[in-house]
Design an enzyme around this catalytic site. Sequence first.
Site, PDB file in Angstrom:
ATOM      1  N   LYS A 133       1.106  -1.123   0.146  1.00 45.49           N
ATOM      2  CA  LYS A 133       0.055  -0.025  -0.028  1.00 45.49           C
ATOM      3  C   LYS A 133       0.898   1.475  -0.061  1.00 45.49           C
ATOM      4  O   LYS A 133       0.702   2.201  -0.631  1.00 45.49           O
ATOM      5  CB  LYS A 133      -0.744   0.179   1.047  1.00 45.49           C
ATOM      6  CG  LYS A 133      -1.623   1.175   1.451  1.00 45.49           C
ATOM      7  CD  LYS A 133      -2.554   1.296   2.638  1.00 45.49           C
ATOM      8  CE  LYS A 133      -1.720   1.810   3.839  1.00 45.49           C
ATOM      9  NZ  LYS A 133      -1.505   3.144   4.176  1.00 45.49           N
ATOM     10  N   ASN A 134       1.904   1.075   0.782  1.00 44.79           N
ATOM     11  CA  ASN A 134       2.645   2.381   0.922  1.00 44.79           C
ATOM     12  C   ASN A 134       3.555   2.691  -0.196  1.00 44.79           C
ATOM     13  O   ASN A 134       4.296   3.970  -0.278  1.00 44.79           O
ATOM     14  CB  ASN A 134       3.407   2.372   2.421  1.00 44.79           C
ATOM     15  CG  ASN A 134       2.659   2.608   3.687  1.00 44.79           C
ATOM     16  OD1 ASN A 134       1.429   2.931   3.641  1.00 44.79           O
ATOM     17  ND2 ASN A 134       3.190   2.338   4.738  1.00 44.79           N
ATOM     18  N   ARG A 158      -4.098  10.833   4.534  1.00 40.65           N
ATOM     19  CA  ARG A 158      -3.045  11.608   4.790  1.00 40.65           C
ATOM     20  C   ARG A 158      -2.287  11.459   3.322  1.00 40.65           C
ATOM     21  O   ARG A 158      -1.642  12.602   3.185  1.00 40.65           O
ATOM     22  CB  ARG A 158      -2.350  11.051   5.953  1.00 40.65           C
ATOM     23  CG  ARG A 158      -1.297  12.231   6.261  1.00 40.65           C
ATOM     24  CD  ARG A 158      -0.636  11.570   7.466  1.00 40.65           C
ATOM     25  NE  ARG A 158       0.958  12.422   7.326  1.00 40.65           N
ATOM     26  CZ  ARG A 158       1.240  13.542   7.828  1.00 40.65           C
ATOM     27  NH1 ARG A 158       0.007  14.317   8.352  1.00 40.65           N
ATOM     28  NH2 ARG A 158       2.418  13.991   8.020  1.00 40.65           N
ATOM     29  N   CYS A 165      -4.609   8.396   9.629  1.00 38.15           N
ATOM     30  CA  CYS A 165      -4.986   7.550  10.931  1.00 38.15           C
ATOM     31  C   CYS A 165      -4.642   8.600  12.256  1.00 38.15           C
ATOM     32  O   CYS A 165      -4.065   9.323  12.225  1.00 38.15           O
ATOM     33  CB  CYS A 165      -3.869   6.635  10.901  1.00 38.15           C
ATOM     34  SG  CYS A 165      -4.100   5.089  10.049  1.00 38.15           S
ATOM     35  N   ARG A 203       0.429  14.744  13.147  1.00 39.53           N
ATOM     36  CA  ARG A 203       1.351  14.506  11.971  1.00 39.53           C
ATOM     37  C   ARG A 203       1.399  15.841  11.494  1.00 39.53           C
ATOM     38  O   ARG A 203       0.610  16.166  10.169  1.00 39.53           O
ATOM     39  CB  ARG A 203       0.803  13.297  11.229  1.00 39.53           C
ATOM     40  CG  ARG A 203       0.671  12.188  12.147  1.00 39.53           C
ATOM     41  CD  ARG A 203      -0.053  11.204  11.419  1.00 39.53           C
ATOM     42  NE  ARG A 203       0.802  10.350  10.778  1.00 39.53           N
ATOM     43  CZ  ARG A 203       0.294   9.239   9.847  1.00 39.53           C
ATOM     44  NH1 ARG A 203      -0.964   8.857   9.989  1.00 39.53           N
ATOM     45  NH2 ARG A 203       1.081   8.621   9.019  1.00 39.53           N
ATOM     46  N   ASP A 241       5.142   0.591  11.998  1.00 41.49           N
ATOM     47  CA  ASP A 241       3.842   0.069  11.532  1.00 41.49           C
ATOM     48  C   ASP A 241       3.795  -1.397  11.872  1.00 41.49           C
ATOM     49  O   ASP A 241       2.722  -2.239  11.277  1.00 41.49           O
ATOM     50  CB  ASP A 241       3.882  -0.021   9.938  1.00 41.49           C
ATOM     51  CG  ASP A 241       3.394   1.462   9.349  1.00 41.49           C
ATOM     52  OD1 ASP A 241       2.994   2.314  10.182  1.00 41.49           O
ATOM     53  OD2 ASP A 241       3.530   1.794   8.200  1.00 41.49           O
ATOM     54  N   ILE A 294       8.668   7.006  16.566  1.00 40.32           N
ATOM     55  CA  ILE A 294       7.982   7.753  15.623  1.00 40.32           C
ATOM     56  C   ILE A 294       6.958   8.735  15.816  1.00 40.32           C
ATOM     57  O   ILE A 294       6.973   9.835  15.482  1.00 40.32           O
ATOM     58  CB  ILE A 294       7.919   6.702  14.141  1.00 40.32           C
ATOM     59  CG1 ILE A 294       9.277   5.794  14.299  1.00 40.32           C
ATOM     60  CG2 ILE A 294       7.550   7.409  13.158  1.00 40.32           C
ATOM     61  CD1 ILE A 294      10.273   6.389  13.467  1.00 40.32           C
ATOM     62  N   ARG A 305      -8.591  -0.810   4.623  1.00 46.09           N
ATOM     63  CA  ARG A 305      -7.709   0.483   4.186  1.00 46.09           C
ATOM     64  C   ARG A 305      -6.398  -0.253   3.744  1.00 46.09           C
ATOM     65  O   ARG A 305      -5.650   0.446   2.683  1.00 46.09           O
ATOM     66  CB  ARG A 305      -7.406   1.556   5.123  1.00 46.09           C
ATOM     67  CG  ARG A 305      -8.655   2.488   5.493  1.00 46.09           C
ATOM     68  CD  ARG A 305      -8.145   3.504   6.217  1.00 46.09           C
ATOM     69  NE  ARG A 305      -6.863   4.137   5.934  1.00 46.09           N
ATOM     70  CZ  ARG A 305      -6.123   4.416   6.631  1.00 46.09           C
ATOM     71  NH1 ARG A 305      -6.325   4.667   7.846  1.00 46.09           N
ATOM     72  NH2 ARG A 305      -5.046   4.949   6.179  1.00 46.09           N
TER      73      ARG A 305
END
Length: 429
Positions: free
Chosen positions: A22-23, A102, A126, A131, A316, A338, A408
Amino acid sequence: MDAIRIRGGNRLEGEIPISGAKNAALPLMIASLLTKDRLVLENVPRLADVNMLGRILGNHGVDMAIRGKRAGEHSGRGSVMTLHAETIADTTAPYELVSRMRASFWVLGPLLARCGEARVSMPGGCAIGTRPVDLHLMGLEALGAKIDVEAGYVVARAPSGLKGAHIAFPKVSVGATHNVLLAAVLANGETIIENAAREPEVGDLAECLIAMGGRIEGIGSSRLVVQGVASLHGATHAVLPDRIEAGTYAMAAAMTGGSVDLVGARGDQLEALIEVLGRAGVEATVTNTGLSVTRNGGKLRPVSVETSPYPGFATDLQAQLMALMTQADGISKITETIFENRFMHVQELVRLGANIALDGDTATVTGTDRLAGAQVMATDLRASVSLVIAALAAEGETVINRVYHLDRGFENIENKLGRCGADIERISI
Ligand code: UD1
């Protein structure tokens, strides 16, 4: 509304195909804004976030087509998506769309580079702490953009084009690296990005931009050097496999004392996790088809882990590791460096019987022999999958509400786990 019902106690055994990341898929789709030609992406995961970004890009004028199934093809390979931004119809990304995801903020750089202006709503996404987008704006300003914030929108202008610059990020940001890279490829001259994110998804974007005619060096390092070009052309690029999905299923297998082959997983991108699993007593071996994960009997050993940017242990995967450590023989410490506030899963894991104490950015997990099914709800993507992992080992039935978070980022999770023996189903409540 959909929920996932799991009856715990089954050992996972078999093969799980790993989807495209996904990323990586999201910034790759956004790269289509940079050319008048067609960008073809293969191995695109079927996910709600991909569909959402499709709508956002459609609003800018990108035509999108997903190729139908071909004879002999199996669904594990993801979709083939063609994106075509022949003309940019609108340089505004509105609040209604951007606030839902985002990553859509990353259209700012490429729209600015191609059109000389962009107006993008401040992002949502999220609920995992504040952020900010200051690093994105810092990078684009360095490239010569004039930036104003007006009524919740970032308005960026560069009427005479962007100019290469030397950008040293004070903090590693995946999104800011993507955004600046997506702008710098079309800037005039050389851009050097120092302290760039080294995540494999950044490398995947850079490889695709190179296939489109971009000139980028330093892939995989924290120093990217970009020579701007006047225009980019079409290309075909396959999305890299999802290391977070693979890591998640590795921990699901470990949780159940099972043994799974993660087909297509890239072990070289999961080294930090493999090391942590080894310490915990779980064997993860790179094979020629992917990654094989086994925990044969024996208690899990507790571990102490800090999240950090790649190649460190991924934030993650933090929630999933916490679920796994609820079954360890002793006390684990998990520190999140993070994101502040990325501990929303703790309360829900505790509802399932976990013993977790929070102190600032560190969670202390005291292993317990017994988790018990309950009704739980997810607040973000990775948190929700940690509840799935916990439920796989919990006695009785767990119902996880708000499954849209899972959809998602995890393709077909109930089928992938179900085929390996999990008692899992999607229900409507
Ligand atoms: C991406 C990933 C997300 C992952 C995260 C960290 C996608 C779609 N999302 O998110 O899954 O958890 O990387 O690996 O790829 N920050 C600032 N200013 C900025 C930008 C970020 O202070 O302008 C901070 C953030 O608040 C956070 C840290 O930097 O504390 C890292 O965030 P970043 O790497 O930017 O995360 P995302 O790109 O949003």
